[in-house]
Design an enzyme around this catalytic site. Sequence first.
Site, PDB file in Angstrom:
ATOM      1  N   SER A  20     -48.748  -9.363   0.478  1.00  0.00           N
ATOM      2  CA  SER A  20     -48.783  -7.944   0.105  1.00  0.00           C
ATOM      3  C   SER A  20     -47.848  -7.664  -1.080  1.00  0.00           C
ATOM      4  O   SER A  20     -48.129  -6.780  -1.900  1.00  0.00           O
ATOM      5  CB  SER A  20     -48.448  -7.046   1.302  1.00  0.00           C
ATOM      6  OG  SER A  20     -47.093  -7.138   1.636  1.00  0.00           O
ATOM      7  N   ASN A  21     -46.769  -8.412  -1.193  1.00  0.00           N
ATOM      8  CA  ASN A  21     -45.909  -8.227  -2.375  1.00  0.00           C
ATOM      9  C   ASN A  21     -46.587  -8.747  -3.642  1.00  0.00           C
ATOM     10  O   ASN A  21     -46.460  -8.151  -4.707  1.00  0.00           O
ATOM     11  CB  ASN A  21     -44.544  -8.887  -2.159  1.00  0.00           C
ATOM     12  CG  ASN A  21     -43.599  -7.975  -1.390  1.00  0.00           C
ATOM     13  OD1 ASN A  21     -43.168  -6.947  -1.898  1.00  0.00           O
ATOM     14  ND2 ASN A  21     -43.320  -8.333  -0.144  1.00  0.00           N
ATOM     15  N   ARG A  76     -38.039 -32.425  -0.143  1.00  0.00           N
ATOM     16  CA  ARG A  76     -38.076 -31.063  -0.709  1.00  0.00           C
ATOM     17  C   ARG A  76     -37.968 -31.096  -2.227  1.00  0.00           C
ATOM     18  O   ARG A  76     -38.638 -30.340  -2.933  1.00  0.00           O
ATOM     19  CB  ARG A  76     -36.971 -30.208  -0.094  1.00  0.00           C
ATOM     20  CG  ARG A  76     -37.280 -29.871   1.373  1.00  0.00           C
ATOM     21  CD  ARG A  76     -36.103 -29.238   2.089  1.00  0.00           C
ATOM     22  NE  ARG A  76     -35.419 -28.265   1.273  1.00  0.00           N
ATOM     23  CZ  ARG A  76     -34.098 -28.086   1.249  1.00  0.00           C
ATOM     24  NH1 ARG A  76     -33.315 -28.817   1.984  1.00  0.00           N
ATOM     25  NH2 ARG A  76     -33.558 -27.173   0.479  1.00  0.00           N
ATOM     26  N   ILE A 103     -37.498 -23.291   1.422  1.00  0.00           N
ATOM     27  CA  ILE A 103     -36.241 -23.186   0.668  1.00  0.00           C
ATOM     28  C   ILE A 103     -36.405 -23.929  -0.652  1.00  0.00           C
ATOM     29  O   ILE A 103     -36.832 -25.088  -0.664  1.00  0.00           O
ATOM     30  CB  ILE A 103     -35.082 -23.764   1.496  1.00  0.00           C
ATOM     31  CG1 ILE A 103     -34.869 -22.895   2.741  1.00  0.00           C
ATOM     32  CG2 ILE A 103     -33.812 -23.849   0.663  1.00  0.00           C
ATOM     33  CD1 ILE A 103     -33.881 -23.465   3.728  1.00  0.00           C
ATOM     34  N   HIS A 120     -36.313  -9.791  -0.272  1.00  0.00           N
ATOM     35  CA  HIS A 120     -35.870 -10.071   1.096  1.00  0.00           C
ATOM     36  C   HIS A 120     -35.827  -8.746   1.870  1.00  0.00           C
ATOM     37  O   HIS A 120     -35.308  -7.747   1.354  1.00  0.00           O
ATOM     38  CB  HIS A 120     -34.485 -10.727   1.047  1.00  0.00           C
ATOM     39  CG  HIS A 120     -33.972 -11.091   2.394  1.00  0.00           C
ATOM     40  ND1 HIS A 120     -34.434 -12.181   3.107  1.00  0.00           N
ATOM     41  CD2 HIS A 120     -33.049 -10.500   3.199  1.00  0.00           C
ATOM     42  CE1 HIS A 120     -33.812 -12.257   4.258  1.00  0.00           C
ATOM     43  NE2 HIS A 120     -32.972 -11.246   4.343  1.00  0.00           N
ATOM     44  N   ASP A 156     -30.885 -16.880   0.162  1.00  0.00           N
ATOM     45  CA  ASP A 156     -30.704 -15.419   0.118  1.00  0.00           C
ATOM     46  C   ASP A 156     -29.315 -15.021  -0.402  1.00  0.00           C
ATOM     47  O   ASP A 156     -28.746 -14.022   0.030  1.00  0.00           O
ATOM     48  CB  ASP A 156     -30.952 -14.790   1.506  1.00  0.00           C
ATOM     49  CG  ASP A 156     -32.373 -15.021   1.994  1.00  0.00           C
ATOM     50  OD1 ASP A 156     -33.290 -15.083   1.158  1.00  0.00           O
ATOM     51  OD2 ASP A 156     -32.575 -15.149   3.215  1.00  0.00           O
ATOM     52  N   GLU A 185     -40.460  -2.404  -0.384  1.00  0.00           N
ATOM     53  CA  GLU A 185     -40.575  -3.677  -1.117  1.00  0.00           C
ATOM     54  C   GLU A 185     -41.621  -3.549  -2.218  1.00  0.00           C
ATOM     55  O   GLU A 185     -41.421  -3.980  -3.352  1.00  0.00           O
ATOM     56  CB  GLU A 185     -40.973  -4.810  -0.166  1.00  0.00           C
ATOM     57  CG  GLU A 185     -39.916  -5.164   0.862  1.00  0.00           C
ATOM     58  CD  GLU A 185     -40.319  -6.363   1.713  1.00  0.00           C
ATOM     59  OE1 GLU A 185     -40.908  -7.319   1.185  1.00  0.00           O
ATOM     60  OE2 GLU A 185     -40.056  -6.330   2.929  1.00  0.00           O
TER      61      GLU A 185
HETATM   62  C1  GAR Z   1     -41.856  -9.702   3.033  1.00  0.00           C
HETATM   63  O1  GAR Z   1     -41.350  -8.771   3.948  1.00  0.00           O
HETATM   64  C2  GAR Z   1     -40.732 -10.403   2.309  1.00  0.00           C
HETATM   65  O2  GAR Z   1     -39.639  -9.555   2.049  1.00  0.00           O
HETATM   66  C3  GAR Z   1     -40.349 -11.461   3.302  1.00  0.00           C
HETATM   67  O3  GAR Z   1     -41.567 -11.926   3.793  1.00  0.00           O
HETATM   68  C4  GAR Z   1     -42.520 -10.867   3.766  1.00  0.00           C
HETATM   69  C5  GAR Z   1     -43.729 -11.369   3.019  1.00  0.00           C
HETATM   70  O4  GAR Z   1     -44.752 -10.425   3.055  1.00  0.00           O
HETATM   71  N1  GAR Z   1     -39.598 -12.492   2.689  1.00  0.00           N
HETATM   72  C6  GAR Z   1     -38.587 -13.112   3.279  1.00  0.00           C
HETATM   73  O5  GAR Z   1     -38.246 -12.882   4.421  1.00  0.00           O
HETATM   74  C7  GAR Z   1     -37.880 -14.158   2.417  1.00  0.00           C
HETATM   75  N2  GAR Z   1     -36.585 -14.437   2.940  1.00  0.00           N
HETATM   76  P1  GAR Z   1     -45.968 -10.524   2.058  1.00  0.00           P
HETATM   77  O6  GAR Z   1     -46.501 -11.948   2.183  1.00  0.00           O
HETATM   78  O7  GAR Z   1     -46.942  -9.521   2.577  1.00  0.00           O
HETATM   79  O8  GAR Z   1     -45.454 -10.213   0.687  1.00  0.00           O
END
Ligand code: GAR
Length: 224
Positions: A20-21, A76, A103, A120, A156, A185
């Site tokens: 979604s981001n 990694r 990571i 985050h 983070d 976000e």
């Molecule tokens: C979001 O809430 C993002 O902030 C979080 O994962 C989700 C992804 O959502 N990221 C973390 O926790 C990274 N440490 P999305 O796939 O719908 O964008």
Amino acid sequence: MSIDRAQPLRLGVLASGRGSNLQAIIDAIETGTLDARIVVVISNKREAPALDRARRHGITEIFLDPKPFSGRPDTREAYDRALLDILQKYEAELVLLAGYMKIVTSVLVQAYPNRIMNIHPALLPAFPGLDVQKKALEHGVKISGCTVHFVTEGVDEGPIIVQASVPVLESDTAEALSARILEQEHRLYPRAVQLYAEGKLQVEGRCVRIQKNGSSSIPSADAV
Ligand code: GAR
């Protein structure tokens, strides 16, 4: 110093899930509020909906399977070298982690110093890591939110670019709080990237100064 770009900023996006981001970034580009272009979306998960979103918008999407890299001492790092090859091939200038649940190693961080951003769902440095909305509720915080930061080798931990706060309600579940944070976000991430595209972010040690109208300042929460 602001940048007058002849070409839109070239973005490489790494995503593991829902995306979604990623969608918020795509939408901001398509509506003209973000002067950038996504040159490639890469996922470590074959079934990631983020890849479908990229495909629907005609963006190159690549599943980079972690399996062939497993079972070696530098698993990694080797994976990140392959990621880096792709990002460089597509000439990504800025890398966005958008729900990327792996990571990143020094291989990527050193190749893109202060050129990798992450979003985050908490007000860092509080609640790094996973399941952070649940942890915030269990801790009894009254305000949570989200953070966009540059990525360093610590998880983070990198310099904070922008944050937005979200009040925690007594009736909140982790799901309800996550949904309200997610709305922020989607607003915050494209704006942080646009500030970068305009050359308005200046990193000084741990602090990111945002240039506004010729002057620079360290922003507080909700400053953008
Ligand atoms: C979001 O809430 C993002 O902030 C979080 O994962 C989700 C992804 O959502 N990221 C973390 O926790 C990274 N440490 P999305 O796939 O719908 O964008």
